[in-house]
Scaffold this motif. Structure first.
Motif, PDB file in Angstrom:
ATOM      1  N   PHE A  15      -5.220  -3.242  -5.234  1.00 17.15           N
ATOM      2  CA  PHE A  15      -5.913  -1.998  -4.910  1.00 17.15           C
ATOM      3  C   PHE A  15      -6.616  -1.438  -6.144  1.00 17.15           C
ATOM      4  CE2 PHE A  15      -2.480  -2.000  -1.674  1.00 17.15           C
ATOM      5  CZ  PHE A  15      -3.291  -2.047  -0.551  1.00 17.15           C
ATOM      6  N   GLY A  75      -4.210   3.247  -0.952  1.00 16.09           N
ATOM      7  CA  GLY A  75      -3.861   2.213  -1.912  1.00 16.09           C
ATOM      8  C   GLY A  75      -2.764   2.673  -2.853  1.00 16.09           C
ATOM      9  N   MET A  97      -9.890  -2.862  -2.199  1.00 14.09           N
ATOM     10  CA  MET A  97      -9.181  -3.813  -3.041  1.00 14.09           C
ATOM     11  C   MET A  97     -10.095  -4.907  -3.566  1.00 14.09           C
ATOM     12  SD  MET A  97      -6.910  -5.985  -0.262  1.00 14.09           S
ATOM     13  CE  MET A  97      -5.737  -4.647  -0.159  1.00 14.09           C
ATOM     14  N   ASP A 149       0.826  -1.212   0.000  1.00 14.29           N
ATOM     15  CA  ASP A 149       0.000   0.000   0.000  1.00 14.29           C
ATOM     16  C   ASP A 149       0.861   1.264   0.000  1.00 14.29           C
ATOM     17  OD1 ASP A 149       0.826   0.508   2.646  1.00 14.29           O
ATOM     18  OD2 ASP A 149      -1.024  -0.285   3.532  1.00 14.29           O
TER      19      ASP A 149
END
Length: 291
Positions: free
Chosen positions: A243, A283, A251, A203
């Motif tokens: 994501f 994300g 996601m 992320d």
């Protein structure tokens, strides 16, 4: 943390769902059923799903531009025209070895495509991990049974990859300008519980999100390798996360019913469906690949 909202994004089950991703240029989500050689595309905002039969096992995709995709298959990398569906071989990878196929893959921030291979019967040590960028292909690592968890830190200075056969995720320093490894891999995390390490994504804060096959969970690890969160999934075999937003940690999760016995499959009726998990956080989306 509270359990996030989890819903079915697409309810037609894949035997071996894998390779999800999001194309910000067309606002389209994609994923594959490796066993049947099918590519699925669905607008994130909703709408009909397009299902493309590719004619061979395929597992991952990199965006080239709005009109073209680079698809990892059992024989190599193919350029696919999104409008016509026509595919053209671009870079053979183990095309002369009918016992292997592509598996996990992801694009480094420098535009390099890392592609993992494995034996079609998960033969020990049959797989490798390759680096492709601007027409050049290099083999990076070999003697891998089930390549997985290929993903990268936001700054492009760290790559992760796993061998599910050993249930180990490694990390290796990378050149942020090329995506090539610098130095030798080091242990990031060794899974010693039920289930197997499968696909991963990193992320915007540098945390690694891993799908744990057989343990019904998405596990989150900080950059030091410490598990900081687990999200319970409604299926036994989640396979890979991706994501679909940079503003949230929402996601898509692919799943599978591959190699399930009939009684187990009956007890896991949503196996193989594709899920949307809605989360707070940051994300990250893969960049286009550099041909």
């Amino acid at each position: 943390m509270d359990q996030p909202k989890i819903s079915v994004f697409y309810d037609v089950a894949c035997e071996l769902g894998e390779g999800p991703g999001y194309d910000a240029l067309t606002k389209t989500v994609w994923w594959f059923d490796i066993v049947t050689g099918r590519l699925f595309e669905k607008p994130l905002a909703g709408g009909d799903v397009q299902i493309h039969t590719l004619g061979q096992m395929a597992s991952a995709l990199a965006v080239i531009d709005e009109k073209r995709q680079l698809i990892a298959t059992e024989t190599g990398l193919f350029i696919r025209d999104r409008l016509t569906g026509h595919t053209t071989m671009h870079q053979p990878i183990e095309a002369d070895n009918p016992s292997t196929r592509s598996n996990d893959a992801r694009v480094h921030p420098a535009g390099a495509f890392w592609i993992g291979t494995m034996g079609k019967k998960s033969e020990k040590g049959a797989g490798s991990i390759y680096w492709y960028r601007r027409g050049e292909l290099r083999k990076l690592f070999s003697d891998i049974s089930i390549s997985n968890s290929i993903c990268f830190s936001p700054d492009g200075r760290t790559a992760y990859f796993a061998d599910t056969g050993k249930n180990i995720i490694w990390r290796v320093d990378t050149n942020p300008e090329t995506g090539l490894p610098v130095g030798e891999p080091a242990l990031f995390y060794q899974h010693k519980e039920k289930g197997g390490i499968d696909g991963s994504v990193v992320d915007g804060d540098g945390n690694l999100w891993n799908a744990c096959w057989g343990r019904s969970s998405i596990d989150v690890y900080d950059p030091s390798g410490k598990r900081i969160r687990s999200i319970e999934m409604p299926v036994r075999q989640p396979s890979c996360p991706a994501f679909v937003s940079e503003d949230t940690a929402n996601m898509i999760i692919t799943t599978a019913y591959h190699q399930m016995t009939e009684p187990v499959h009956r007890s896991d009726p949503d196996a193989g469906k594709t899920f949307l998990v809605e989360l707070a956080g940051k994300g990250r989306l893969d960049p286009p690949v550099r041909l």
